[in-house]
Design an enzyme around this catalytic site. Sequence first.
Site, PDB file in Angstrom:
ATOM      1  N   ARG A 107      45.308  27.723 -60.220  1.00 19.57           N
ATOM      2  CA  ARG A 107      46.668  27.983 -60.702  1.00 19.57           C
ATOM      3  C   ARG A 107      47.400  29.014 -59.836  1.00 19.57           C
ATOM      4  O   ARG A 107      46.807  29.892 -59.267  1.00 19.57           O
ATOM      5  CB  ARG A 107      46.635  28.492 -62.142  1.00 19.57           C
ATOM      6  CG  ARG A 107      46.197  27.466 -63.159  1.00 19.57           C
ATOM      7  CD  ARG A 107      46.013  28.107 -64.524  1.00 19.57           C
ATOM      8  NE  ARG A 107      44.842  28.988 -64.522  1.00 19.57           N
ATOM      9  CZ  ARG A 107      44.525  29.782 -65.552  1.00 19.57           C
ATOM     10  NH1 ARG A 107      45.280  29.812 -66.627  1.00 19.57           N
ATOM     11  NH2 ARG A 107      43.449  30.554 -65.509  1.00 19.57           N
ATOM     12  N   ASP A 145      39.881  28.863 -59.511  1.00 22.91           N
ATOM     13  CA  ASP A 145      41.087  28.735 -60.352  1.00 22.91           C
ATOM     14  C   ASP A 145      42.236  28.297 -59.435  1.00 22.91           C
ATOM     15  O   ASP A 145      42.643  29.018 -58.557  1.00 22.91           O
ATOM     16  CB  ASP A 145      41.422  30.103 -61.014  1.00 22.91           C
ATOM     17  CG  ASP A 145      42.417  29.936 -62.160  1.00 22.91           C
ATOM     18  OD1 ASP A 145      42.332  30.708 -63.132  1.00 22.91           O
ATOM     19  OD2 ASP A 145      43.281  29.046 -62.056  1.00 22.91           O
ATOM     20  N   CYS A 195      41.758  29.161 -76.433  1.00 21.81           N
ATOM     21  CA  CYS A 195      43.197  29.039 -76.172  1.00 21.81           C
ATOM     22  C   CYS A 195      44.034  28.917 -77.446  1.00 21.81           C
ATOM     23  O   CYS A 195      45.089  29.540 -77.563  1.00 21.81           O
ATOM     24  CB  CYS A 195      43.451  27.813 -75.283  1.00 21.81           C
ATOM     25  SG  CYS A 195      42.456  27.801 -73.801  1.00 21.81           S
TER      26      CYS A 195
HETATM   27  N1  LIG Z   1      38.896  23.307 -65.484  1.00 25.05           N
HETATM   28  C1  LIG Z   1      38.694  23.842 -66.708  1.00 25.05           C
HETATM   29  N2  LIG Z   1      39.757  24.346 -67.371  1.00 25.05           N
HETATM   30  C2  LIG Z   1      39.523  24.889 -68.596  1.00 25.05           C
HETATM   31  C3  LIG Z   1      38.247  24.923 -69.209  1.00 25.05           C
HETATM   32  N3  LIG Z   1      38.372  25.496 -70.443  1.00 25.05           N
HETATM   33  C4  LIG Z   1      39.694  25.829 -70.564  1.00 25.05           C
HETATM   34  N4  LIG Z   1      40.350  25.453 -69.460  1.00 25.05           N
HETATM   35  C5  LIG Z   1      41.738  25.666 -69.090  1.00 25.05           C
HETATM   36  O1  LIG Z   1      41.852  27.056 -68.826  1.00 25.05           O
HETATM   37  C6  LIG Z   1      43.174  27.452 -69.043  1.00 25.05           C
HETATM   38  C7  LIG Z   1      43.185  28.644 -69.989  1.00 25.05           C
HETATM   39  O2  LIG Z   1      44.467  29.101 -69.918  1.00 25.05           O
HETATM   40  P1  LIG Z   1      44.928  30.578 -70.396  1.00 25.05           P
HETATM   41  O3  LIG Z   1      44.277  30.860 -71.704  1.00 25.05           O
HETATM   42  O4  LIG Z   1      46.403  30.624 -70.277  1.00 25.05           O
HETATM   43  O5  LIG Z   1      44.458  31.547 -69.283  1.00 25.05           O
HETATM   44  P2  LIG Z   1      43.198  32.356 -68.946  1.00 25.05           P
HETATM   45  O6  LIG Z   1      43.005  32.177 -67.483  1.00 25.05           O
HETATM   46  O7  LIG Z   1      42.059  31.975 -69.832  1.00 25.05           O
HETATM   47  O8  LIG Z   1      43.593  33.875 -69.194  1.00 25.05           O
HETATM   48  P3  LIG Z   1      44.130  34.607 -70.536  1.00 25.05           P
HETATM   49  O9  LIG Z   1      45.578  34.876 -70.270  1.00 25.05           O
HETATM   50  O10 LIG Z   1      43.320  35.857 -70.630  1.00 25.05           O
HETATM   51  O11 LIG Z   1      43.892  33.658 -71.658  1.00 25.05           O
HETATM   52  C8  LIG Z   1      43.906  26.213 -69.597  1.00 25.05           C
HETATM   53  O12 LIG Z   1      44.540  25.525 -68.533  1.00 25.05           O
HETATM   54  C9  LIG Z   1      42.757  25.369 -70.133  1.00 25.05           C
HETATM   55  O13 LIG Z   1      43.060  23.955 -70.129  1.00 25.05           O
HETATM   56  C10 LIG Z   1      37.156  24.386 -68.456  1.00 25.05           C
HETATM   57  O14 LIG Z   1      35.998  24.417 -68.887  1.00 25.05           O
HETATM   58  N5  LIG Z   1      37.427  23.863 -67.225  1.00 25.05           N
HETATM   59 ZN   LIG Z   2      41.421  25.934 -73.906  1.00 23.18          ZN
END
Ligand SMILES: Nc1nc2c(ncn2[C@@H]2O[C@H](COP(=O)(O)OP(=O)(O)OP(=O)(O)O)[C@@H](O)[C@H]2O)c(=O)[nH]1
Ligand SMILES: [Zn+2]
Length: 369
Positions: free
Chosen positions: A290, A288, A229
């Site tokens: 969201r 997911d 991220c």
């Molecule tokens: N529940 C959970 N959330 C995670 C984990 N690792 C990262 N996240 C969350 O995943 C989300 C990643 O958000 P984004 O990078 O906007 O979205 P994405 O779904 O990965 O898609 P992209 O737009 O391709 O990056 C954030 O809310 C992070 O806090 C995990 O292992 N478990």
């Molecule tokens: Zn992250």
Amino acid sequence: MSSDFIKDRGQISVERALAEFRAGRPVRITGRGTSVLAVGIEGLDEELAAALERKAADRARLVLPTARLRRLGAERASAGIIALPEIDLRRVMHLSLASDARLDAPVGCLQPLDEAALELARLSLVLPAVVTVSVSAEDPALADVVAVSEDDIAAFRRSQVRSLRIVGRAPVPLEGASETEFVVFRGGEGLRDQVAIVVGRPDLAQTVPVRLHSACLTGDLFGSLKCDCGDQLRNTVQWMAENGGGILLYLDQEGRGNGIANKMRAYKLQAQGFDTYDADEILGFGLDQRRFDFAAEMLRQLGVASVSIMTNNPEKIAALKAAGLAVVDEQRVIGRPTSENIRYLAAKRERAGHFIDIDALSAHLPPRD
Ligand SMILES: Nc1nc2c(ncn2[C@@H]2O[C@H](COP(=O)(O)OP(=O)(O)OP(=O)(O)O)[C@@H](O)[C@H]2O)c(=O)[nH]1
Ligand SMILES: [Zn+2]
């Protein structure tokens, strides 16, 4: 309180109920001529359990979501309940949380208001496991318990999109992007305001590069090696600053919408070997949680109609299209692979269909130290 001050009574009662749930206090949910007392299991202790049992008009129920019931061995299409002849805290916690727990009683169908209690837990970002007891609506001893209706809980997410509005905006020069404006919206998902970061001066009459970025405290702020991220956030702002501008929506959706506490519970399970989605399922979360409907509304309020979206996540693309935005093209946003995040990235590709080229990423993994 007089109606002069109350515009949307329903939304206000849900907001009050969320605060109670987060504080671990019970809430009275009403609807269809019935009433239940509901409390998230995080707030449950011996004293509260005994008080609930004294008030209960019938047996207490542990309400669990589909994902958790699946982990317990019950394949179901909907949430369900486990009857609690007595509210035995050890049993309630084991059934709600233990990664090795199995069902020890049949799963019953949800009773009226149970689903509303579970939705309240999801909205308040606590664990999605709730104990409910049916109570009499007229019980004077419950007069000071915050009450909320089933209908208002069900309508809350939609009302949060409808009430979305800009509450402030100011220039904030960033490193490598000196002409940047932060626009703050109230409403949407999560429990805090949402921020649109307008980088440069994108021509809103044209196709605008946009990214919907869900907040990730560990990655965005602390450079976590467990995800990508932080790189995605900084690379996107940099790219927008160097390519005519764009808009990054910074969304209060930590933990794929489950909140930071649940993400840390998931990380603890991941440290025991579970992958990012199995860890969430053990906690009772689907793949997911969201939604991005409010993000599309933010873009609309900023005057954006046509976008070039920067993401690997097909859900985000579909959500903007469903909201009527023209998604003209997509750009992939990849961070640096690490030995800690490659499994996470692979899981997003294999289980959630993200457009991530794992082979290419694996070829760039830093040598193991
Ligand atoms: N529940 C959970 N959330 C995670 C984990 N690792 C990262 N996240 C969350 O995943 C989300 C990643 O958000 P984004 O990078 O906007 O979205 P994405 O779904 O990965 O898609 P992209 O737009 O391709 O990056 C954030 O809310 C992070 O806090 C995990 O292992 N478990
Ligand atoms: Zn992250």
